[in-house]
Motif scaffolding. Structure first.
Motif, PDB file in Angstrom:
ATOM      1  N   ILE A 193     -39.093  10.482 -23.346  1.00 19.50           N
ATOM      2  CA  ILE A 193     -39.797  11.346 -24.304  1.00 19.50           C
ATOM      3  C   ILE A 193     -39.297  11.118 -25.732  1.00 19.50           C
ATOM      4  N   THR A 194     -38.789   9.916 -25.997  1.00 15.71           N
ATOM      5  CA  THR A 194     -38.313   9.603 -27.348  1.00 15.71           C
ATOM      6  C   THR A 194     -39.430   9.757 -28.371  1.00 15.71           C
ATOM      7  N   GLY A 195     -40.607   9.205 -28.056  1.00 13.48           N
ATOM      8  CA  GLY A 195     -41.739   9.302 -28.980  1.00 13.48           C
ATOM      9  C   GLY A 195     -42.146  10.744 -29.230  1.00 13.48           C
ATOM     10  N   THR A 233     -27.320   2.931 -25.327  1.00 13.45           N
ATOM     11  CA  THR A 233     -28.146   3.804 -26.157  1.00 13.45           C
ATOM     12  C   THR A 233     -28.477   5.087 -25.410  1.00 13.45           C
ATOM     13  N   GLU A 234     -28.297   6.222 -26.064  1.00 19.05           N
ATOM     14  CA  GLU A 234     -28.626   7.515 -25.466  1.00 19.05           C
ATOM     15  C   GLU A 234     -30.036   7.908 -25.901  1.00 19.05           C
ATOM     16  N   PHE A 235     -30.835   8.383 -24.971  1.00 22.32           N
ATOM     17  CA  PHE A 235     -32.212   8.743 -25.288  1.00 22.32           C
ATOM     18  C   PHE A 235     -32.654   9.941 -24.448  1.00 22.32           C
ATOM     19  N   PRO A 236     -33.648  10.706 -24.919  1.00 24.85           N
ATOM     20  CA  PRO A 236     -34.081  11.901 -24.195  1.00 24.85           C
ATOM     21  C   PRO A 236     -35.056  11.563 -23.070  1.00 24.85           C
ATOM     22  N   ILE A 237     -34.925  12.262 -21.947  1.00 27.88           N
ATOM     23  CA  ILE A 237     -35.833  12.066 -20.815  1.00 27.88           C
ATOM     24  C   ILE A 237     -36.313  13.416 -20.298  1.00 27.88           C
ATOM     25  N   GLU A 238     -37.436  13.381 -19.602  1.00 33.39           N
ATOM     26  CA  GLU A 238     -37.970  14.549 -18.906  1.00 33.39           C
ATOM     27  C   GLU A 238     -38.006  14.204 -17.420  1.00 33.39           C
ATOM     28  N   VAL A 239     -37.402  15.060 -16.594  1.00 33.03           N
ATOM     29  CA  VAL A 239     -37.249  14.750 -15.170  1.00 33.03           C
ATOM     30  C   VAL A 239     -37.878  15.845 -14.317  1.00 33.03           C
ATOM     31  N   SER A 240     -38.748  15.431 -13.389  1.00 33.15           N
ATOM     32  CA  SER A 240     -39.298  16.335 -12.374  1.00 33.15           C
ATOM     33  C   SER A 240     -38.645  15.971 -11.045  1.00 33.15           C
ATOM     34  N   TRP A 274     -35.633   2.325  -6.734  1.00 33.93           N
ATOM     35  CA  TRP A 274     -35.609   2.154  -8.202  1.00 33.93           C
ATOM     36  C   TRP A 274     -36.819   1.304  -8.559  1.00 33.93           C
ATOM     37  N   ASN A 275     -37.872   1.907  -9.129  1.00 34.19           N
ATOM     38  CA  ASN A 275     -39.114   1.159  -9.345  1.00 34.19           C
ATOM     39  C   ASN A 275     -39.080   0.349 -10.639  1.00 34.19           C
ATOM     40  N   ARG A 276     -40.164  -0.380 -10.901  1.00 35.40           N
ATOM     41  CA  ARG A 276     -40.204  -1.280 -12.058  1.00 35.40           C
ATOM     42  C   ARG A 276     -40.112  -0.523 -13.376  1.00 35.40           C
ATOM     43  N   ALA A 277     -40.751   0.645 -13.433  1.00 35.10           N
ATOM     44  CA  ALA A 277     -40.687   1.442 -14.667  1.00 35.10           C
ATOM     45  C   ALA A 277     -39.250   1.867 -14.961  1.00 35.10           C
ATOM     46  N   ALA A 278     -38.476   2.150 -13.911  1.00 33.17           N
ATOM     47  CA  ALA A 278     -37.062   2.491 -14.103  1.00 33.17           C
ATOM     48  C   ALA A 278     -36.292   1.284 -14.640  1.00 33.17           C
ATOM     49  N   GLU A 279     -36.616   0.099 -14.130  1.00 32.24           N
ATOM     50  CA  GLU A 279     -35.977  -1.119 -14.636  1.00 32.24           C
ATOM     51  C   GLU A 279     -36.231  -1.272 -16.132  1.00 32.24           C
ATOM     52  N   LYS A 280     -37.483  -1.065 -16.535  1.00 33.63           N
ATOM     53  CA  LYS A 280     -37.853  -1.219 -17.942  1.00 33.63           C
ATOM     54  C   LYS A 280     -37.235  -0.114 -18.800  1.00 33.63           C
ATOM     55  N   MET A 281     -37.195   1.101 -18.283  1.00 33.78           N
ATOM     56  CA  MET A 281     -36.704   2.242 -19.069  1.00 33.78           C
ATOM     57  C   MET A 281     -35.194   2.158 -19.312  1.00 33.78           C
ATOM     58  N   THR A 291     -39.146  20.870 -13.937  1.00 33.99           N
ATOM     59  CA  THR A 291     -39.247  19.785 -14.908  1.00 33.99           C
ATOM     60  C   THR A 291     -38.359  20.150 -16.084  1.00 33.99           C
ATOM     61  N   LEU A 292     -37.294  19.360 -16.268  1.00 40.57           N
ATOM     62  CA  LEU A 292     -36.291  19.673 -17.287  1.00 40.57           C
ATOM     63  C   LEU A 292     -36.049  18.461 -18.183  1.00 40.57           C
ATOM     64  N   GLU A 293     -35.462  18.721 -19.350  1.00 39.61           N
ATOM     65  CA  GLU A 293     -35.135  17.663 -20.299  1.00 39.61           C
ATOM     66  C   GLU A 293     -33.639  17.397 -20.265  1.00 39.61           C
ATOM     67  N   PHE A 294     -33.276  16.102 -20.264  1.00 40.35           N
ATOM     68  CA  PHE A 294     -31.883  15.695 -20.246  1.00 40.35           C
ATOM     69  C   PHE A 294     -31.691  14.527 -21.216  1.00 40.35           C
ATOM     70  N   GLN A 295     -30.426  14.112 -21.359  1.00 41.12           N
ATOM     71  CA  GLN A 295     -30.096  12.888 -22.086  1.00 41.12           C
ATOM     72  C   GLN A 295     -29.679  11.830 -21.073  1.00 41.12           C
ATOM     73  N   ALA A 296     -30.074  10.585 -21.316  1.00 43.92           N
ATOM     74  CA  ALA A 296     -29.739   9.488 -20.409  1.00 43.92           C
ATOM     75  C   ALA A 296     -29.213   8.304 -21.209  1.00 43.92           C
ATOM     76  N   LEU A 297     -28.647   7.323 -20.488  1.00 44.93           N
ATOM     77  CA  LEU A 297     -28.076   6.135 -21.120  1.00 44.93           C
ATOM     78  C   LEU A 297     -28.797   4.885 -20.650  1.00 44.93           C
ATOM     79  N   LYS A 298     -29.112   4.020 -21.608  1.00 45.79           N
ATOM     80  CA  LYS A 298     -29.644   2.701 -21.268  1.00 45.79           C
ATOM     81  C   LYS A 298     -28.488   1.754 -20.959  1.00 45.79           C
ATOM     82  N   LYS A 299     -28.823   0.579 -20.504  1.00 45.05           N
ATOM     83  CA  LYS A 299     -27.809  -0.412 -20.165  1.00 45.05           C
ATOM     84  C   LYS A 299     -26.968  -0.789 -21.372  1.00 45.05           C
TER      85      LYS A 299
END
Length: 332
Positions: A198-200, A172-179, A109-116, A161-169
């Motif tokens: 990919i919220t922006g 909050t639900e937000f859209p993600i792109e996963v490869s 679990w890298n730092r970007a995952a911690e922040k995301m 590479t697909l788009e899904f919905q994910a949950l923050k801590k």
């Protein structure tokens, strides 16, 4: 990949060196007993030959042992270098990098995952990824797909590479792109995912769609306003002719009021045309007090309400679009 390469290399080293050791010892032992059986030797000589055999066996064993140890040391060194490179790259990555094992548990679990997602590495490691950061409505489809992945390394999301919905801590639900890709480590399938928020991008896409709809609406409004203005012009011309031949003053006054209403309607059509082409308001010098009273009287016509004004005589004129100010007063 580095851990897999190390284990594979280590296994291949065992499979190569140990058989070689056994064959060499077998060859030396065979030579010794052949010599011993074909030559008449006394007890002292046999002891010397046996000692020579032991020394040879020890020498061969020592050489093979250190060779294997050297290979293992080099493999571990390459493993550490590879791991250091992987951690350096993944730590600097802007996207989240996540690795799960064949049970679905998070092992990297890298730092970007911690922040995301808002979870630290300590909080995330060991958790089942899809029940940890995926909304409940996606859990059952995940379980069905992961059962196949665990056995074959294949699945509906692998190498795509697909788009899904994910949950923050914080929920909050937000859209993600996963490869996602499959990696075989120690004969077990692991899944590596590169995740991007990919919220922006979704907001930009929604704004673009809204702009396109407004443009389409503008074209429609422009066409309607143009046709409506032509109808109003025809009505005004006929009322103007009727006013010229009015039989009495009362009829002329009513026709004048109708002309005034048509002028205001034409102002609305001009607003629609301005909206459709994205133009600027048509400003001119107007007496705001007079405009206020006329607009109010027009809006209250046909009702029982009466208006009372308190407008200074020395009120300064303003530069404004008369039609738009009329619309504002009518809305109020």
């Amino acid at each position: 990949d580095a851990e897999f390469d190390y284990e594979d290399h280590k296994e291949r080293s065992k499979n190569t060196i140990l058989p070689a050791m056994i064959l060499l010892l077998f060859f030396v032992s065979g030579w010794f007993f052949t010599e011993f059986s074909e030559t008449a030797i006394d007890s002292a000589q046999s002891h010397r030959m046996f000692a020579i055999l032991i020394v040879l066996i020890l020498c061969v064993s020592t050489i093979l042992f250190f060779s294997y140890r050297h290979i293992s040391r080099e493999s571990r060194k390459r493993l550490r270098e590879s791991e250091d490179k992987f951690h350096a790259i993944s730590s600097a990555a802007a996207d989240a990098v996540v690795l799960i094992d064949d049970r679905g548990s998070i092992v990297f679990w890298n730092r970007a995952a911690e922040k995301m997602f808002g979870y630290s590495s300590d909080e995330a490691l060991g958790k089942e990824l899809h029940t940890f950061v995926v909304p409940d409505r996606f859990h059952e489809p995940y379980r069905r797909g992961f059962t196949k992945f665990r056995a074959t390394g294949q699945g509906p999301a692998v190498n795509k590479t697909l788009e899904f919905q994910a949950l923050k801590k914080d929920g909050t639900e937000f859209p993600i792109e996963v490869s996602t890709s499959a990696i075989r480590i120690r004969n077990r399938w692991h899944s590596a995912g590169i995740i991007r928020d990919i919220t922006g991008r979704k907001l930009q896409e929604a704004e673009q769609i809204r702009t396109q709809k407004l443009e389409s609406l503008g074209v429609l409004a422009g066409g309607i306003a143009h046709d409506f203005n032509n109808i109003l012009t025809a009505i005004m011309n006929n009322i103007s002719l009727a006013k010229m031949s009015a039989a009495d003053e009362k009829t002329g006054h009513r026709l004048s009021a109708a002309i005034h209403a048509i002028v205001r309607a034409q102002g609305l059509t001009r607003q629609l045309l301005t909206f459709s082409v994205g133009g600027s308001p048509v400003k001119k010098k107007i007496a705001i007090g007079k405009l206020l009273s006329e607009s109010t009287e027009f809006s209250l016509r046909g009702s029982r309400l009466k208006s009372v004004y308190s407008i200074p005589d020395d009120l300064w004129p303003v530069y404004a679009d008369e039609s738009q100010i009329n619309q504002v007063i009518s809305n109020l």
